[in-house]
Write an enzyme that holds these catalytic residues in place. Structure first.
Site, PDB file in Angstrom:
ATOM      1  N   SER A  62       0.824  -1.220   0.000  1.00  0.00           N
ATOM      2  CA  SER A  62       0.000   0.000   0.000  1.00  0.00           C
ATOM      3  C   SER A  62       0.853   1.262   0.000  1.00  0.00           C
ATOM      4  CB  SER A  62      -0.905   0.013   1.239  1.00  0.00           C
ATOM      5  OG  SER A  62      -1.839  -1.027   1.196  1.00  0.00           O
TER       6      SER A  62
ATOM      7  N   HIS B  51      -3.122   0.335  -4.662  1.00  0.00           N
ATOM      8  CA  HIS B  51      -2.589  -0.803  -5.409  1.00  0.00           C
ATOM      9  C   HIS B  51      -2.966  -0.612  -6.878  1.00  0.00           C
ATOM     10  CE1 HIS B  51      -1.526  -3.426  -1.900  1.00  0.00           C
ATOM     11  NE2 HIS B  51      -2.344  -2.560  -1.321  1.00  0.00           N
TER      12      HIS B  51
ATOM     13  N   HIS C 165      -7.133   3.971   6.637  1.00  0.00           N
ATOM     14  CA  HIS C 165      -6.266   3.691   5.488  1.00  0.00           C
ATOM     15  C   HIS C 165      -5.619   4.975   4.978  1.00  0.00           C
ATOM     16  CE1 HIS C 165      -4.736   1.175   2.310  1.00  0.00           C
ATOM     17  NE2 HIS C 165      -5.246   1.943   1.374  1.00  0.00           N
TER      18      HIS C 165
ATOM     19  N   ASN D 189       1.607   3.336  10.955  1.00  0.00           N
ATOM     20  CA  ASN D 189       0.817   3.888  12.062  1.00  0.00           C
ATOM     21  C   ASN D 189       1.090   3.058  13.310  1.00  0.00           C
ATOM     22  OD1 ASN D 189      -0.991   1.967  10.252  1.00  0.00           O
ATOM     23  ND2 ASN D 189      -1.699   1.731  12.372  1.00  0.00           N
TER      24      ASN D 189
ATOM     25  N   HIS E  79      -5.126  -9.712  -1.741  1.00  0.00           N
ATOM     26  CA  HIS E  79      -5.282 -10.044  -0.329  1.00  0.00           C
ATOM     27  C   HIS E  79      -6.401 -11.069  -0.144  1.00  0.00           C
ATOM     28  CE1 HIS E  79      -3.874  -5.856  -0.682  1.00  0.00           C
ATOM     29  NE2 HIS E  79      -3.184  -6.072   0.421  1.00  0.00           N
TER      30      HIS E  79
ATOM     31  N   MET F 214      -2.020  -7.166   6.804  1.00  0.00           N
ATOM     32  CA  MET F 214      -3.002  -8.075   6.213  1.00  0.00           C
ATOM     33  C   MET F 214      -2.508  -8.714   4.914  1.00  0.00           C
ATOM     34  SD  MET F 214      -6.280  -5.541   6.736  1.00  0.00           S
ATOM     35  CE  MET F 214      -6.498  -4.650   8.287  1.00  0.00           C
ATOM     36  N   SER F 215      -1.202  -8.846   4.757  1.00  0.00           N
ATOM     37  CA  SER F 215      -0.660  -9.377   3.501  1.00  0.00           C
ATOM     38  C   SER F 215       0.613 -10.166   3.778  1.00  0.00           C
ATOM     39  CB  SER F 215      -0.364  -8.212   2.540  1.00  0.00           C
ATOM     40  OG  SER F 215       0.718  -7.425   3.036  1.00  0.00           O
TER      41      SER F 215
ATOM     42  N   TYR G 173      -8.539 -10.895   2.165  1.00  0.00           N
ATOM     43  CA  TYR G 173      -9.758 -10.177   2.561  1.00  0.00           C
ATOM     44  C   TYR G 173     -10.550  -9.654   1.368  1.00  0.00           C
ATOM     45  CZ  TYR G 173      -7.150  -5.712   2.079  1.00  0.00           C
ATOM     46  OH  TYR G 173      -6.413  -4.645   1.606  1.00  0.00           O
ATOM     47  N   GLU G 174      -9.938  -9.633   0.184  1.00  0.00           N
ATOM     48  CA  GLU G 174     -10.685  -9.226  -1.010  1.00  0.00           C
ATOM     49  C   GLU G 174     -11.604 -10.349  -1.493  1.00  0.00           C
ATOM     50  OE1 GLU G 174      -8.237  -6.751  -3.956  1.00  0.00           O
ATOM     51  OE2 GLU G 174      -6.686  -7.682  -2.705  1.00  0.00           O
TER      52      GLU G 174
ATOM     53  N   ALA H  95       2.819  -2.093   4.051  1.00  0.00           N
ATOM     54  CA  ALA H  95       2.568  -1.098   5.087  1.00  0.00           C
ATOM     55  C   ALA H  95       2.006  -1.846   6.281  1.00  0.00           C
ATOM     56  CB  ALA H  95       1.583  -0.047   4.599  1.00  0.00           C
TER      57      ALA H  95
END
Length: 274
Positions: A32, A63, A249, A237, A85, A213-214, A87-88, A115
């Site tokens: 990201s 992306h 995000h 963050n 991902h 998450m990746s 989650y997609e 990230a």
């Protein structure tokens, strides 16, 4: 949904070989807000993911969804400007499909970036962290299902998922550049919701330094295929509960923008020495 097989990989490879002038040496997966590195590839051949047979398509902001081939620091590279991902809604074999294609094209070294939220209290937004190891809290593995021995062994060794040799090389480059570099454990979670403060306390207790998450599925597939891996997280963050503020995000993208020059300089320096 049909599971991605070796024949699907071959179809994508044949298409790409018809478009690319030579085999790539190094693969890069850009997370990201970090896709700017793809814009620095020289003599570039850029292809939308949707144009490549059997490739998934990126759906997340930050992306770009392009596969870029060309030269970076004199090395032939193939760059994913954006990733996929779980989650997609993609299955593990689809998320890792580009890694399979890279290996079949000739890639032996993979640099994965992401990230990530800082779990370690010593980390601050904008830090870069070498990934020493990971914890798979996605509770999914891209190798589940029948194993194709043409892709790799049934039970791949993950004792050195992230190459010690490449980490030492990266630390040497960072030292030459005067760049402070963290090193820690990346915890991969499924998402897409951010973690709760209680989950972050758990991750910290279990030894995680950063969370995202990746990356985990791609690294498992890369090691399954015999690819040497270097991982770099941009700490975008502070993770939930560390600061009294909500997560977004937008903050991830803003931090990536702020540190992009440092990130670019480091990765270019690493590629040059590979």
């Amino acid at each position: 949904m049909e599971r991605k097989s070796f024949s699907h990989v071959e179809e994508a490879v044949q298409f790409l070989q018809s478009k690319l002038p030579a085999a790539p040496e190094i693969g890069l997966i850009l997370g990201s807000g970090l896709g700017v590195l793809g814009d620095q590839v020289e003599n570039a051949v850029a292809l939308d993911y949707g144009a490549i047979p059997n490739f998934p398509v990126s759906t997340v902001e930050g992306h770009a969804g392009k596969l870029i081939y060309g030269e970076l620091q004199g090395k032939r590279v193939i760059v994913m400007q954006g990733r996929f991902h779980l989650y997609e809604g993609y299955e593990g074999d689809a998320v890792t499909f580009p890694v399979r294609v890279m290996r079949a094209l000739g890639v032996n070294t993979l640099i994965v970036t992401n990230a990530a939220g800082g779990v370690n209290f010593d980390y601050k937004p904008g830090d870069l962290m070498l990934i020493r190891d990971h914890i798979n809290f996605m509770f999914r593995n891209p190798l589940i299902g029948p194993n194709d021995n043409k892709l790799g062994a049934r039970f791949p060794d993950m004792s050195e998922g992230y190459s010690k040799r490449l980490r030492e090389l990266a630390k040497g480059v960072a030292s030459e550049q005067g760049l402070p570099l963290q090193e820690g454990v990346y915890c991969g979670v499924l998402g897409p919701s951010y973690e709760t403060p209680a989950e972050i306390r758990m991750i910290r207790t279990l030894g995680g330094d950063a969370v995202g998450m990746s990356t985990v599925p791609e690294v498992i597939a890369a090691r399954h295929a015999g690819i040497e891996v270097l991982g770099i997280s941009c700490i975008s963050n502070a993770a939930a509960g560390i600061l009294d503020q909500p997560l977004s995000h937008d903050e991830v993208m803003e931090t990536a923008e702020r540190v992009k020059e440092t990130f670019l300089t480091l990765v270019r320096g690493i590629v040059e020495k590979l």
